[in-house]
Write an enzyme that holds these catalytic residues in place. Structure first.
Site, PDB file in Angstrom:
ATOM      1  N   HIS A 122       0.800  -1.364   0.085  1.00 32.33           N
ATOM      2  CA  HIS A 122      -0.152  -0.108  -0.063  1.00 32.33           C
ATOM      3  C   HIS A 122       0.899   1.128  -0.089  1.00 32.33           C
ATOM      4  CE1 HIS A 122      -2.580   3.094   2.521  1.00 32.33           C
ATOM      5  NE2 HIS A 122      -2.980   2.920   1.088  1.00 32.33           N
ATOM      6  N   SER A 123       0.691   2.103  -0.757  1.00 27.38           N
ATOM      7  CA  SER A 123       1.079   3.414  -0.869  1.00 27.38           C
ATOM      8  C   SER A 123       2.569   3.235  -0.679  1.00 27.38           C
ATOM      9  CB  SER A 123       0.802   4.252   0.455  1.00 27.38           C
ATOM     10  OG  SER A 123       1.281   5.557   0.450  1.00 27.38           O
ATOM     11  N   TYR A 124       3.492   3.956   0.126  1.00 30.20           N
ATOM     12  CA  TYR A 124       4.851   3.977  -0.197  1.00 30.20           C
ATOM     13  C   TYR A 124       5.554   2.562   0.014  1.00 30.20           C
ATOM     14  CZ  TYR A 124       9.538   5.966   0.250  1.00 30.20           C
ATOM     15  OH  TYR A 124      10.764   6.158  -0.002  1.00 30.20           O
TER      16      TYR A 124
END
Length: 349
Positions: free
Chosen positions: A292-294
């Protein structure tokens, strides 16, 4: 509030005494005396609030909150959701209180991983000495031995730790929305080994010792140009002055320093270390990465000898839609990935 009322009452009392002393004077002298007295009173200072100490409960019970059967955080007595602004006009104190609750939530999620998901911790680095800082990941019982499939979960950046997607969702919505628990339990039911990474646990924070006069100052050690450093210090000094001016007795925060965890000092280092020391040693022929995300960026930063095509899905996509995948689909350019030869397929989500 009580201290504020007492201060105000004391000021009015002094004003009353002073007026009584000049009662025998003519109106002009009274007016002059009153103006002189009022000019000495700093109304801004008088209206300042006392900032409470940063002392907060250590458990959910002491906070008077608990998770209900739906996984929602609710007040034990009122049944209401968490309230951030517990004290008006005390934003820093409210933020510190929120952070203290967040640390308790982190430990609560660790307990869920261990008790509900039957996962165990694996310390990092694997060869750490007794006196060096360490991190950890969570493994299902068959994470390294499952011959078929392994699911690796990587969260984004920030305060979230192993087992969490978003602290805000855990506190304001529910555990299913903010944690990785639903994905872990379903994966185990579907016959996956599971590995939960912890890319934001990068350092040990300790109280900073008092600087000796013989030690160089941080500015002396800095490689920044003097002019740039002075502008930054002036800006920080002004910011602190403006903030501390809001309170009559602002609380001083303990100064700390961070000791990085060897080979896990950043999200990218952590993902690389876990890949080289755990994922590449797993028996599974198919590895599924859910980042998720970074966390996704940290994953693709691995320096690989081959290429991988990825499929990207929103976090809320139901498990039933992506668990039966048997092939790899490409969106855009192939994503480089560091792999060991024992893996036949890697899937990204």
């Amino acid at each position: 509030m009580l201290a504020h009322l007492c201060t105000t009452s004391l000021t009015l009392y002094i004003l009353w005494i002073t007026m009584a002393q000049v009662d025998g004077q003519d109106d002009k002298e009274k007016t002059t005396a009153l103006k002189d007295l009022l000019s000495r009173i700093d109304l801004d200072e008088l209206m300042k609030k006392d900032e409470p100490p940063f002392t907060f409960p250590k458990t959910l019970e002491e906070f008077e909150y608990a998770f209900n059967e739906d996984g929602q955080l609710r007040h034990i007595n009122t049944g209401e959701p968490f309230v951030f602004n517990a004290r008006e006009d005390l934003h820093r104190w409210n933020q510190k209180r929120y952070e203290a609750l967040g640390e308790i939530i982190t430990q609560y999620v660790y307990e869920l991983l261990e008790k509900k998901c039957n996962m165990t911790k694996a310390s990092l680095p694997v060869d750490a000495s007794e006196d060096e800082p360490t991190s950890f990941i969570y493994l299902s019982p068959d994470a390294l031995s499952n011959p078929s499939k392994l699911l690796v979960l990587i969260q984004g950046s920030g305060v979230v730790r192993a087992g969490q997607w978003a602290r805000r969702l855990i506190i304001n919505q529910d555990l299913d929305s903010g944690t990785q628990i639903p994905f872990i339990t379903k994966a185990i039911e579907e016959g996956y080994g599971v590995m939960v990474l912890n890319p934001n646990e990068n350092y040990l924070e300790v109280e900073k010792p008092a600087l000796s006069s013989t030690l160089p100052s941080p500015t002396e050690l800095s490689d920044e140009p003097a002019e740039k450093r002075e502008r930054k210090e002036d800006k920080e000094s002004k910011k602190k002055k403006e903030f501390y001016g809001k309170y009559r007795n602002p609380q001083k925060e303990t100064e700390t320093e961070r000791i990085p965890i060897r080979e896990n000092g950043s999200s990218e280092e952590h993902v690389l270390y876990v890949w080289d020391n755990f994922v590449s040693n797993a028996a599974a022929k198919n590895v599924f990465i859910m980042a998720h995300s970074y966390g996704g960026l940290s994953f693709v930063e691995l320096n690989p000898p081959i290429h991988l095509s990825c499929m990207s899905f929103p976090l809320s996509l139901p498990w039933s839609l992506w668990s039966p995948l048997t092939s790899v689909f490409m969106l855009g350019q192939p994503v480089p990935l560091r792999l060991c030869s024992s893996l036949s397929q890697v899937y990204c989500f």
